[in-house]
Design an enzyme around this catalytic site. Sequence first.
Site, PDB file in Angstrom:
ATOM      1  N   ARG A 294     -12.330  -4.389  -7.245  1.00 38.79           N
ATOM      2  CA  ARG A 294     -12.078  -5.201  -6.045  1.00 38.79           C
ATOM      3  C   ARG A 294     -13.377  -5.621  -5.389  1.00 38.79           C
ATOM      4  O   ARG A 294     -14.283  -4.789  -5.215  1.00 38.79           O
ATOM      5  CB  ARG A 294     -11.340  -4.366  -4.980  1.00 38.79           C
ATOM      6  CG  ARG A 294      -9.907  -4.189  -5.156  1.00 38.79           C
ATOM      7  CD  ARG A 294      -9.201  -3.828  -3.827  1.00 38.79           C
ATOM      8  NE  ARG A 294      -9.846  -2.760  -3.044  1.00 38.79           N
ATOM      9  CZ  ARG A 294      -9.321  -2.238  -1.934  1.00 38.79           C
ATOM     10  NH1 ARG A 294      -8.160  -2.690  -1.464  1.00 38.79           N
ATOM     11  NH2 ARG A 294      -9.939  -1.278  -1.278  1.00 38.79           N
TER      12      ARG A 294
ATOM     13  N   PHE B 142       0.856  -1.175   0.000  1.00 45.88           N
ATOM     14  CA  PHE B 142       0.000   0.000   0.000  1.00 45.88           C
ATOM     15  C   PHE B 142       0.897   1.231   0.000  1.00 45.88           C
ATOM     16  O   PHE B 142       1.826   1.326   0.805  1.00 45.88           O
ATOM     17  CB  PHE B 142      -0.928  -0.007   1.218  1.00 45.88           C
ATOM     18  CG  PHE B 142      -1.970   1.070   1.149  1.00 45.88           C
ATOM     19  CD1 PHE B 142      -2.980   1.012   0.200  1.00 45.88           C
ATOM     20  CD2 PHE B 142      -1.929   2.148   2.008  1.00 45.88           C
ATOM     21  CE1 PHE B 142      -3.937   2.013   0.108  1.00 45.88           C
ATOM     22  CE2 PHE B 142      -2.886   3.161   1.924  1.00 45.88           C
ATOM     23  CZ  PHE B 142      -3.890   3.102   0.973  1.00 45.88           C
TER      24      PHE B 142
ATOM     25  N   ASP C  26       2.631  -5.844   7.701  1.00 45.80           N
ATOM     26  CA  ASP C  26       1.422  -5.029   7.741  1.00 45.80           C
ATOM     27  C   ASP C  26       0.249  -5.987   7.536  1.00 45.80           C
ATOM     28  O   ASP C  26       0.152  -6.650   6.497  1.00 45.80           O
ATOM     29  CB  ASP C  26       1.480  -3.962   6.644  1.00 45.80           C
ATOM     30  CG  ASP C  26       0.245  -3.064   6.631  1.00 45.80           C
ATOM     31  OD1 ASP C  26      -0.812  -3.476   7.139  1.00 45.80           O
ATOM     32  OD2 ASP C  26       0.342  -1.953   6.077  1.00 45.80           O
TER      33      ASP C  26
END
Lengths: 397, 397
Positions: free
Chosen positions: B356, B113, B184
């Site tokens: 998505r 990200f 993460d």
Amino acid sequence: MSVSLPRKELFDLPEGVIYLDGNSLGVLPKGAAARAQEVIVDEWGGQLIKAWNTAGWMDLPRKVGNRIAHLIGAPEGSVATGDTLSIKVYQALAAALRMRPDRKVVLSDNGNFPSDLYMAQGLMDTIGKGYALRTPAPVDVMEAITEDVAVVMLTQVDYRTGRMHDMQAITARAHAVGAVMIWDLAHSAGAVPVDISGCGAEFAVGCSYKYLNGGPGAPAFIYVRPDLVSDIQPALAGWLGHDAPFAMELAYRPAMSTERMRVGTPSILQLAVLDHALKVWEGVTLDEVRAASIELSDLFIAEVEARCPSLVLASPRDPNVRGSQVSFSFDHGYPAMQALIDRGVIGDFRAPDIMRFGFTPLYIDKQDVLNAARIVEEVILGEIWREAKYQTVSRVT
Amino acid sequence: MSVSLPRKELFDLPEGVIYLDGNSLGVLPKGAAARAQEVIVDEWGGQLIKAWNTAGWMDLPRKVGNRIAHLIGAPEGSVATGDTLSIKVYQALAAALRMRPDRKVVLSDNGNFPSDLYMAQGLMDTIGKGYALRTPAPVDVMEAITEDVAVVMLTQVDYRTGRMHDMQAITARAHAVGAVMIWDLAHSAGAVPVDISGCGAEFAVGCSYKYLNGGPGAPAFIYVRPDLVSDIQPALAGWLGHDAPFAMELAYRPAMSTERMRVGTPSILQLAVLDHALKVWEGVTLDEVRAASIELSDLFIAEVEARCPSLVLASPRDPNVRGSQVSFSFDHGYPAMQALIDRGVIGDFRAPDIMRFGFTPLYIDKQDVLNAARIVEEVILGEIWREAKYQTVSRVT
């Protein structure tokens, strides 16, 4: 005192309480619960991800920033909101140090709120190039601003004593020696008139859960002087400070506005409540608030000193150099404050011996002050603080 | 599929919506609004400053941390909560780099990200000692873990494709070359079984507004491997990470627990809602959730591919290396997603061409998936995305 203050009708104040701790956590503005309900049920629950656009969540940080800008003498668009005050201190100091790469001294004072000093220590350790943090006594700050100082970082109103720095004079001195100025307005915003543009400081930071009544953990704010924004290098280079967050570029490219001081996803619920809380300032000037605050504080000092000779004024007597709080030193300050709280007079205690009382003219009036002083007398002269229960209360805050 | 899923009765789901975006913002758990009301009215409004003790606000960050620890295979007391994920990334990376002072390379991947990469860039610029950030393609990460790497910092599940890294293997490889590992878990926590203790990583971070349903802007979390905590040097040295915050010492002295990764005053309102939201996990195992997620995702892939040949699967076909989302590439993905949302199928779009769809078995079932696939077919085969209104929608998220 202005005819328009207090505005108690705008707040939900508990019965039987005289709340002199708005300098720590402000009271609940009416309608805040309803606003939170709306955000949770209608916006989050009903609109889900779409609410970022349809409910205005994307714009909320900037909208709240503009409301705060209005209260600190800053132009529209110059205040970013989010995170905590400690984070905003770090951002301001990191950016300021990069503006003076040849200097290694950060000047603060030993009355600054410890977290500001801790964040500076953490930053300097992270950079790791021989930086030094100097913390003279507040009264010695002016002469400590020397030509080796990179950044002067001060909280305008001392959290313990209420002593107030002269923002104009100190900023001028900092600039005269080529230092960058950062003001922490934690105990200033909503308490005293601030002219951040007028004083010319490069940065200001603050929190919104004290005099701005944003609620526990409400977001912080940061001001950057508009002419500097495009040169600021954000240490905390989060995606919402990016010029195009949703382009999902691999390289950081900061927004061309104060928004570059934003970091991550904003706490929408807290921001919405804060946005609502800031509406109570519509139609109120800080000059009115300040005049009322001085009247209330002077009255409290006079009443308490007349009644309780064992309490020693720890705040400046001159209201012009005192923020919106009054502190007294008392060896038994901790149990005494517990006894006061038990009797409905809520102030707080700060180590080592400070009893703090905050004055918030939006919802405190002269009668409250007189009643509070009477109860202080009862507790102190009656030595009620000696009762076993107050001697044993655990000390968390 | 487990008999206990879905648990739709625990959520307030809007009528007529199939919500396949829980990987971006989770839905509203029932009772969250009532809990917020209680915090605002009874605790803030009624107890004011005392609520830090009387309403348990002081303990809330740790309490929530323990609930999250349970979901990521971490021991009690090893997870601190607060701030945003970007801030937590910065904290973990700053601490990790100090553990390997002789190495200058941070290894991530170009599917991470962006904010994680931006925060790394901001940190490296702040330290300013010739650090380099390497971002190979996700599939090339394993062989890029070489002996010059100080820190490997990866998001387990790719936010665009859903491709999942092998935490165990990559952590082992990182440790084999002497690098520190940071995971993460933004798209993992509450989505896939995570055994953070078992993999031996030094740090993990994550957010709570996706699969954990904490609401918009809910606080982030950070895990520190317990044996390391006392040696971690917090870059963001805030007062609530201090060993004795209320002693108001001038020098930072970190807490002897993961609490040293706390920074400033916690956002109580968001934490209380998150604490409530995490109760839906009581009695649910991540293994059950994972099994259901794979069943739903496989079904969706099969249905969409059978109906819409122009959509190209952008997620791994093998469910063992796919998180809890399914992505399709489609040149007209942006307007197509707008058309879907208009028809009650809420997914999202990620640049450049990714549609998505997230699968959250707590509140999505097979019938939802079948209905969603039918509507996808309608929009794609009917070329409804060509309608002018979808071509002109401004692209904010």
